[in-house]
Design a protein around this motif. Sequence first.
Motif, PDB file in Angstrom:
ATOM      1  N   HIS A  77     -27.162  80.849  39.711  1.00 51.01           N
ATOM      2  CA  HIS A  77     -27.323  81.592  38.463  1.00 51.01           C
ATOM      3  C   HIS A  77     -26.595  80.822  37.365  1.00 51.01           C
ATOM      4  O   HIS A  77     -25.421  81.063  37.092  1.00 51.01           O
ATOM      5  CB  HIS A  77     -26.774  83.020  38.599  1.00 51.01           C
ATOM      6  CG  HIS A  77     -27.414  83.807  39.695  1.00 51.01           C
ATOM      7  ND1 HIS A  77     -26.921  83.823  40.977  1.00 51.01           N
ATOM      8  CD2 HIS A  77     -28.527  84.587  39.704  1.00 51.01           C
ATOM      9  CE1 HIS A  77     -27.694  84.594  41.733  1.00 51.01           C
ATOM     10  NE2 HIS A  77     -28.672  85.066  40.988  1.00 51.01           N
ATOM     11  N   ASP A 157     -34.035  81.553  40.821  1.00 51.75           N
ATOM     12  CA  ASP A 157     -33.435  82.784  40.303  1.00 51.75           C
ATOM     13  C   ASP A 157     -33.329  82.740  38.777  1.00 51.75           C
ATOM     14  O   ASP A 157     -33.646  83.716  38.082  1.00 51.75           O
ATOM     15  CB  ASP A 157     -32.039  82.989  40.893  1.00 51.75           C
ATOM     16  CG  ASP A 157     -32.067  83.355  42.364  1.00 51.75           C
ATOM     17  OD1 ASP A 157     -33.135  83.225  42.987  1.00 51.75           O
ATOM     18  OD2 ASP A 157     -31.029  83.786  42.881  1.00 51.75           O
ATOM     19  N   THR A 161     -35.213  85.188  35.950  1.00 50.35           N
ATOM     20  CA  THR A 161     -34.424  85.906  34.948  1.00 50.35           C
ATOM     21  C   THR A 161     -34.803  85.474  33.541  1.00 50.35           C
ATOM     22  O   THR A 161     -34.921  86.303  32.622  1.00 50.35           O
ATOM     23  CB  THR A 161     -32.925  85.659  35.181  1.00 50.35           C
ATOM     24  OG1 THR A 161     -32.558  86.153  36.469  1.00 50.35           O
ATOM     25  CG2 THR A 161     -32.077  86.343  34.125  1.00 50.35           C
ATOM     26  N   ASP A 250     -34.365  88.517  40.939  1.00 49.09           N
ATOM     27  CA  ASP A 250     -33.454  89.205  40.016  1.00 49.09           C
ATOM     28  C   ASP A 250     -33.680  90.704  40.212  1.00 49.09           C
ATOM     29  O   ASP A 250     -34.377  91.354  39.436  1.00 49.09           O
ATOM     30  CB  ASP A 250     -33.748  88.793  38.570  1.00 49.09           C
ATOM     31  CG  ASP A 250     -32.751  89.386  37.571  1.00 49.09           C
ATOM     32  OD1 ASP A 250     -31.994  90.303  37.964  1.00 49.09           O
ATOM     33  OD2 ASP A 250     -32.749  88.952  36.411  1.00 49.09           O
TER      34      ASP A 250
END
Length: 391
Positions: A77, A157, A161, A250
């Motif tokens: 992330h 990820d 997002t 997410d």
Amino acid sequence: MEQRQILGKNHWYHETQSSLCPADALPLVPEAAHADRFLLDLTLSPEQLAEEQSWINAARSAGLTLLPENVTVTRLHTLSSYDRLSTALTVAQVCGVQRLCNHYAARLAPQPGPDSSRESNQRLTQITQYARQLASQPTLIDSTSRTHLDEVGLSVDDIVTFNQLIGFIGFQARAIAVWQALQGLPVRWLPGLDTLQDAAAELFSAEGAGWAADLPPVELRYAQADQLEAVSVSQPLGPLQGMHWLLAHDAPTLNGLSQLIRLLWQPAPGQSSEQKLVMMLTARINGSPACFAQAAQQWAEENGLPEAIRNGDRALQAWSHNHPRERAVIQAVQLLTRAPDRFSAAHIQPLFEQGFTPSQVLRLLASAGLFGWVNRLKIGLGTLVQPSRLG
């Protein structure tokens, strides 16, 4: 070379490369940073708040999930607070809704910017370009665009997002535009900004188009509890068909989007056909054949409408000539989708003349922004599958 941290930009049009700026730089409207995270500085009557509280709370929660006060950057992330807020500002600029630009510019200003290395500049440039394209001309996004995000260090990820964030800000801009129109507030837009151009008709030439993810979904055997729960909640929702396991990268945002769809997608009695009309219109303008096909298959009213929407404005105007209620919806949704900054009280008056209440107008047009969010997820995270390849 020694790397340096700098303050964020203090104006709407932030640069994509790092540069020195004064330590006391202030945003144009600093107080906008402290406005409500979804409604911004709009005030609603107690009656409006009571009637719309459920989905307003869901939207506010989704915004806090995507744009928290503090972000912990990890290997999977990597989107920092600066990355997220600069993306939000980029999308707000595309939409042109002034109070939205003020808000995200004010929140971005105190954020420490990236270092001045070439890698950081490339990353920010790529992120900004992708966000601007997906917000302003979604059909420019393809598998190459996703590859470029991967090349500058975004994980799967991150990419999920990132696309969710772009979709959310577009939804927020259109919800705010409708509220401003309902309150009769003056419309102001930045000169020289182009409106969103409708997707090419050729994309919609084949009926029954499908969609396939272009990124690896979460595998069931590796799924964590929150991901399993998010998938379970989202699976009954038609607009997210086929996307559940990919969006589960997410899980908190998937939960927020699912809640909004449940609250806004479920039409009021007698408005089911109007919701499907809105779905077809937004998909046609934004360029999501899969979303369009799904709504067209559910359309149970006059047969000629999906074909008219597919063929473009001239055919749609001819069809709507004898359908005043649908024409009022079509005109409002088209302008809101293409140019939310130009949406005003004059554009909702035809809806009132056709018997819509303020709450019905708000929910119907807010759902146009929500469907635009889903359109962009389909475009940003997957590819079109022709009917002959569907199995």
